[in-house]
Write an enzyme that holds these catalytic residues in place. Structure first.
Site, PDB file in Angstrom:
ATOM      1  N   ASP A 282      63.375  51.360  -3.879  1.00 11.97           N
ATOM      2  CA  ASP A 282      63.795  52.427  -2.978  1.00 11.97           C
ATOM      3  C   ASP A 282      62.635  53.378  -2.694  1.00 11.97           C
ATOM      4  O   ASP A 282      61.708  53.505  -3.495  1.00 11.97           O
ATOM      5  CB  ASP A 282      64.959  53.186  -3.649  1.00 11.97           C
ATOM      6  CG  ASP A 282      65.764  53.994  -2.643  1.00 11.97           C
ATOM      7  OD1 ASP A 282      65.605  53.782  -1.427  1.00 11.97           O
ATOM      8  OD2 ASP A 282      66.556  54.850  -3.087  1.00 11.97           O
TER       9      ASP A 282
ATOM     10  N   LEU B 100      58.972  31.478 -13.464  1.00 11.02           N
ATOM     11  CA  LEU B 100      59.595  32.767 -13.125  1.00 11.02           C
ATOM     12  C   LEU B 100      60.736  32.454 -12.165  1.00 11.02           C
ATOM     13  O   LEU B 100      60.583  31.623 -11.263  1.00 11.02           O
ATOM     14  CB  LEU B 100      58.563  33.691 -12.460  1.00 11.02           C
ATOM     15  CG  LEU B 100      59.052  35.057 -11.942  1.00 11.02           C
ATOM     16  CD1 LEU B 100      59.570  35.934 -13.076  1.00 11.02           C
ATOM     17  CD2 LEU B 100      57.923  35.796 -11.210  1.00 11.02           C
TER      18      LEU B 100
ATOM     19  N   HIS C  70      58.022  50.183   4.974  1.00 13.41           N
ATOM     20  CA  HIS C  70      58.590  48.860   4.681  1.00 13.41           C
ATOM     21  C   HIS C  70      57.499  47.790   4.579  1.00 13.41           C
ATOM     22  O   HIS C  70      57.573  46.893   3.751  1.00 13.41           O
ATOM     23  CB  HIS C  70      59.625  48.474   5.742  1.00 13.41           C
ATOM     24  CG  HIS C  70      60.858  49.333   5.711  1.00 13.41           C
ATOM     25  ND1 HIS C  70      61.477  49.675   4.533  1.00 13.41           N
ATOM     26  CD2 HIS C  70      61.574  49.935   6.701  1.00 13.41           C
ATOM     27  CE1 HIS C  70      62.533  50.446   4.803  1.00 13.41           C
ATOM     28  NE2 HIS C  70      62.604  50.623   6.110  1.00 13.41           N
TER      29      HIS C  70
HETATM   30  C1  IPE Z   1      69.655  50.616  -1.921  1.00 16.25           C
HETATM   31  O1  IPE Z   1      68.826  51.535  -1.277  1.00 16.25           O
HETATM   32  C2  IPE Z   1      69.534  49.294  -1.262  1.00 16.25           C
HETATM   33  C3  IPE Z   1      68.214  48.684  -1.336  1.00 16.25           C
HETATM   34  C4  IPE Z   1      67.209  49.112  -2.031  1.00 16.25           C
HETATM   35  C5  IPE Z   1      68.081  47.485  -0.571  1.00 16.25           C
HETATM   36  P1  IPE Z   1      69.397  52.515  -0.157  1.00 16.25           P
HETATM   37  O2  IPE Z   1      68.310  53.454   0.145  1.00 16.25           O
HETATM   38  O3  IPE Z   1      69.954  51.753   0.971  1.00 16.25           O
HETATM   39  O4  IPE Z   1      70.595  53.193  -0.946  1.00 16.25           O
HETATM   40  P2  IPE Z   1      71.308  54.591  -0.764  1.00 16.25           P
HETATM   41  O5  IPE Z   1      71.881  54.586   0.618  1.00 16.25           O
HETATM   42  O6  IPE Z   1      70.271  55.637  -0.939  1.00 16.25           O
HETATM   43  O7  IPE Z   1      72.343  54.621  -1.836  1.00 16.25           O
HETATM   44  C1  IPE Z   2      64.089  50.866   0.410  1.00 17.20           C
HETATM   45  O1  IPE Z   2      63.526  52.004   0.987  1.00 17.20           O
HETATM   46  C2  IPE Z   2      64.064  49.674   1.316  1.00 17.20           C
HETATM   47  C3  IPE Z   2      65.366  49.308   1.913  1.00 17.20           C
HETATM   48  C4  IPE Z   2      66.515  49.806   1.569  1.00 17.20           C
HETATM   49  C5  IPE Z   2      65.350  48.318   2.967  1.00 17.20           C
HETATM   50  P1  IPE Z   2      64.352  52.969   1.921  1.00 17.20           P
HETATM   51  O2  IPE Z   2      64.272  52.474   3.320  1.00 17.20           O
HETATM   52  O3  IPE Z   2      65.737  53.138   1.407  1.00 17.20           O
HETATM   53  O4  IPE Z   2      63.543  54.313   1.805  1.00 17.20           O
HETATM   54  P2  IPE Z   2      64.140  55.772   1.647  1.00 17.20           P
HETATM   55  O5  IPE Z   2      65.094  55.727   0.505  1.00 17.20           O
HETATM   56  O6  IPE Z   2      64.818  56.107   2.927  1.00 17.20           O
HETATM   57  O7  IPE Z   2      62.955  56.623   1.382  1.00 17.20           O
HETATM   58 MG    MG Z   3      66.666  54.478   0.176  1.00 17.70          MG
END
Ligand code: IPE
Ligand code: IPE
Ligand code: MG
Length: 235
Positions: free
Chosen positions: A12, A123, A29
């Protein structure tokens, strides 16, 4: 250092990491995706046997069309690149989640990657794509109910092990350690059944900055934990 057999990661913070640099979320990303390559090499070096990463949730479709399209483009190139990563690390790759929601060409790339890597066993790498734990359990229970209705499974055979075998993670041991990057303290619908006894580690470091030193730090913390199952210390 006692290395966990199975590590699960909620990667995240890509968006916030990019924003802090004055860049678009898509840049986060791209960096996050590149980091996924390195982390596989690190896991292999450290001797971790199973790695599961949460890359796209069933809820992530709610993001802007532009962001979702960018992620799909990234999955396409990553799935291709992953053939090399898999070969390099003798790594078996399995996608968990409902892949039927993806475009046909992405589904084909997934099948190709899983087939290509199926005999590697150093792995085991699970990538959660269009994954949600409640969705996984729902799909699994639908199949289970069908088997009961057809007489292939008796109600008395509905055990914890049997339920586990109807999930996308069938045959894979439960995670020992779950890491979530970027500060949020929740599971966001990730492996709810499988993580009944997993140790959790939360860090403020955003995913694009999470490196081997951070991974070792998480494992060291895990080593200080007094793992118990129902009050009995694991020896
Ligand atoms: C959780 O992250 C899902 C992934 C890392 C793929 P999100 O950023 O989507 O989750 P919330 O919305 O903060 O809970
Ligand atoms: C995690 O990073 C990747 C995905 C959920 C695809 P985020 O896109 O959730 O990044 P934040 O949490 O908004 O910073
Ligand atoms: Mg996120």
């Amino acid at each position: 250092m006692n290395v966990p057999n199975h590590i699960a990661i909620i990667l995240d913070g890509n968006g916030r990491w990019a924003k802090a640099k004055g860049m678009p979320r898509s840049y986060g990303h791209v960096k996050g995706c590149a980091n996924l390559e390195t982390i596989c090499d690190d896991m292999k070096e450290l001797g971790v046997k199973y790695l599961t990463v949460y890359a796209f949730s069933t809820e992530n479709w709610k993001r802007s069309r532009e962001e979702v399209e960018g992620l799909m483009k990234l999955f396409r190139s990553y799935l291709k690149k992953c053939l090399k990563i898999s070969e390099r690390n003798k790594m078996r790759v399995k996608i968990i989640g409902d892949i039927t929601a993806f475009d046909q060409d992405i589904q084909e790339k997934i099948v190709q990657l899983e087939e290509f890597s199926k005999d590697y066993d150093e792995l085991y790498f699970q990538i959660a794509l269009n994954y949600g734990s409640r969705d996984e359990i729902t799909r699994g229970m639908r199949r289970m109910a069908q088997d009961v209705a057809e007489g292939k499974l008796l109600p008395s055979e509905v055990t914890e092990d049997a339920i586990g075998n109807y999930l996308d993670t069938a045959g894979v041991p439960d995670p020992d350690l779950m890491i979530r990057t970027s500060g949020e303290l929740r599971l966001s619908n990730f492996l709810l059944w499988q993580m009944a006894y997993t140790e959790f580690y939360f860090t403020d470091v955003p995913w694009p900055d999470f490196n081997k030193a951070e991974l070792v730090r998480a494992i060291e913390k895990y080593n200080q934990r007094d793992r118990r199952y129902g009050g009995v210390k694991e020896e």
